[in-house]
Design a protein around this motif. Sequence first.
Motif, PDB file in Angstrom:
ATOM      1  N   ASN A 154       0.825  -1.213   0.000  1.00 40.11           N
ATOM      2  CA  ASN A 154       0.000   0.000   0.000  1.00 40.11           C
ATOM      3  C   ASN A 154       0.859   1.264   0.000  1.00 40.11           C
ATOM      4  O   ASN A 154       0.529   2.244  -0.676  1.00 40.11           O
ATOM      5  CB  ASN A 154      -0.933  -0.001   1.213  1.00 40.11           C
ATOM      6  N   LEU A 155       1.949   1.253   0.766  1.00 41.46           N
ATOM      7  CA  LEU A 155       2.854   2.405   0.766  1.00 41.46           C
ATOM      8  C   LEU A 155       3.492   2.610  -0.606  1.00 41.46           C
ATOM      9  O   LEU A 155       3.639   3.750  -1.072  1.00 41.46           O
ATOM     10  CB  LEU A 155       3.937   2.216   1.828  1.00 41.46           C
ATOM     11  N   ARG A 156       3.845   1.506  -1.239  1.00 42.43           N
ATOM     12  CA  ARG A 156       4.448   1.603  -2.580  1.00 42.43           C
ATOM     13  C   ARG A 156       3.434   2.162  -3.579  1.00 42.43           C
ATOM     14  O   ARG A 156       3.776   3.017  -4.407  1.00 42.43           O
ATOM     15  CB  ARG A 156       4.929   0.226  -3.018  1.00 42.43           C
ATOM     16  N   GLN A 157       2.194   1.688  -3.510  1.00 40.24           N
ATOM     17  CA  GLN A 157       1.169   2.199  -4.415  1.00 40.24           C
ATOM     18  C   GLN A 157       0.897   3.677  -4.164  1.00 40.24           C
ATOM     19  O   GLN A 157       0.743   4.456  -5.117  1.00 40.24           O
ATOM     20  CB  GLN A 157      -0.112   1.393  -4.262  1.00 40.24           C
ATOM     21  N   ALA A 158       0.842   4.070  -2.898  1.00 40.56           N
ATOM     22  CA  ALA A 158       0.624   5.485  -2.577  1.00 40.56           C
ATOM     23  C   ALA A 158       1.784   6.343  -3.091  1.00 40.56           C
ATOM     24  O   ALA A 158       1.568   7.447  -3.614  1.00 40.56           O
ATOM     25  CB  ALA A 158       0.458   5.657  -1.073  1.00 40.56           C
ATOM     26  N   ARG A 159       3.008   5.837  -2.968  1.00 39.79           N
ATOM     27  CA  ARG A 159       4.171   6.575  -3.462  1.00 39.79           C
ATOM     28  C   ARG A 159       4.123   6.710  -4.980  1.00 39.79           C
ATOM     29  O   ARG A 159       4.419   7.781  -5.533  1.00 39.79           O
ATOM     30  CB  ARG A 159       5.449   5.852  -3.027  1.00 39.79           C
ATOM     31  N   GLN A 160       3.738   5.643  -5.669  1.00 40.19           N
ATOM     32  CA  GLN A 160       3.626   5.711  -7.123  1.00 40.19           C
ATOM     33  C   GLN A 160       2.539   6.700  -7.555  1.00 40.19           C
ATOM     34  O   GLN A 160       2.710   7.432  -8.537  1.00 40.19           O
ATOM     35  CB  GLN A 160       3.336   4.320  -7.689  1.00 40.19           C
ATOM     36  N   GLU A 161       1.418   6.718  -6.825  1.00 42.22           N
ATOM     37  CA  GLU A 161       0.349   7.659  -7.154  1.00 42.22           C
ATOM     38  C   GLU A 161       0.802   9.096  -6.952  1.00 42.22           C
ATOM     39  O   GLU A 161       0.476   9.970  -7.765  1.00 42.22           O
ATOM     40  CB  GLU A 161      -0.880   7.355  -6.298  1.00 42.22           C
ATOM     41  N   ARG A 162       1.557   9.372  -5.879  1.00 44.97           N
ATOM     42  CA  ARG A 162       2.070  10.723  -5.659  1.00 44.97           C
ATOM     43  C   ARG A 162       3.043  11.130  -6.754  1.00 44.97           C
ATOM     44  O   ARG A 162       3.001  12.273  -7.250  1.00 44.97           O
ATOM     45  CB  ARG A 162       2.754  10.808  -4.294  1.00 44.97           C
TER      46      ARG A 162
ATOM     47  N   GLU B  52       3.063   9.976  -9.804  1.00 45.02           N
ATOM     48  CA  GLU B  52       2.288  10.173 -11.027  1.00 45.02           C
ATOM     49  C   GLU B  52       1.585  11.522 -11.021  1.00 45.02           C
ATOM     50  O   GLU B  52       1.534  12.211 -12.045  1.00 45.02           O
ATOM     51  CB  GLU B  52       1.265   9.041 -11.168  1.00 45.02           C
ATOM     52  N   LYS B  53       1.055  11.938  -9.867  1.00 44.96           N
ATOM     53  CA  LYS B  53       0.399  13.247  -9.769  1.00 44.96           C
ATOM     54  C   LYS B  53       1.402  14.372  -9.997  1.00 44.96           C
ATOM     55  O   LYS B  53       1.097  15.361 -10.671  1.00 44.96           O
ATOM     56  CB  LYS B  53      -0.268  13.388  -8.404  1.00 44.96           C
TER      57      LYS B  53
END
Length: 284
Positions: free
Chosen positions: A264-272, A274-275
């Motif tokens: 989940n932390l990795r996905q959140a980091r990737q989303e940030r 990407e934004k």
Amino acid sequence: MKQNGLVSRLFMLLVFLFLYAPILVLVVFSFNASKSKAVWAGFTLDWYRQLFQNDMILNALAVTLAVSALAAVISTVMGTAAAIGFRNLRRRFRSICLTVNNIPLTNADIITGVSMMLLFLLAVSAWNGSLGQLTGVKWSMGFLTLLISHIAFDVPYVILSVMPKLSQLDPNIYEAAQDLGDHGFHAFYKVILPEIMPGVINGLIMAFTLSIDDFVISYFTAGSTTQTLSMVIYSMAKKRVSPEINALSTLMFLVVVALMVLVNLRQARQERMEKRRRAVLSAK
């Protein structure tokens, strides 16, 4: 609206309590100084210490992890290749293949386990009665038959995980890669695989989870020399489950929770990231 929101939160709390209360009880009693499942006799770490001295449980855990990891990797490769083959078939034949693929998913585990046991017994008898006598190599049910059976019931789940991602692909993307000078497996590795990777990863995780959790099929196909963790726990349940199993289950649960947090932390980091990338591109 506030009342509906309160009811929804209360219902969600009850659902989570229903799901995780048994695990919480297991974790608590893994630190119980007594073997009793109902009486708290004080805090102790003895069961964790004894766990790492119990060769039977550790060997069963090693077999379970080895079978699950190998079955997950092999079934992911086979399932991904099969899904690509299904996708390239005509719609009528693809529907037939997917229907056949869905049969093991709806079939009872005990039927699958018994049928595979009979198949392995026939294969072992045929081998030992013919080629085994010529080569001097005897075959018996054990780790290999257990691994084959796990691969067999993992592959359909991998296919179902990969197929939706293949459906989202542009049907001309592979030909476009070939027109640009990329050919064969390299084009698949560079163009197709990154697009379907989420489905492949989901299939890998599902295959590993199903294998590590399986009991019925393993019980019928492992033979008399190989035991998985679920089989050891089942043999203990006839008398009394050792508190060492509570300790092992607690450790496995903590590992799963840690992996989920990292994902989940990795996905959140990737989303940030990407934004931020989109913000930079829009600013330009």
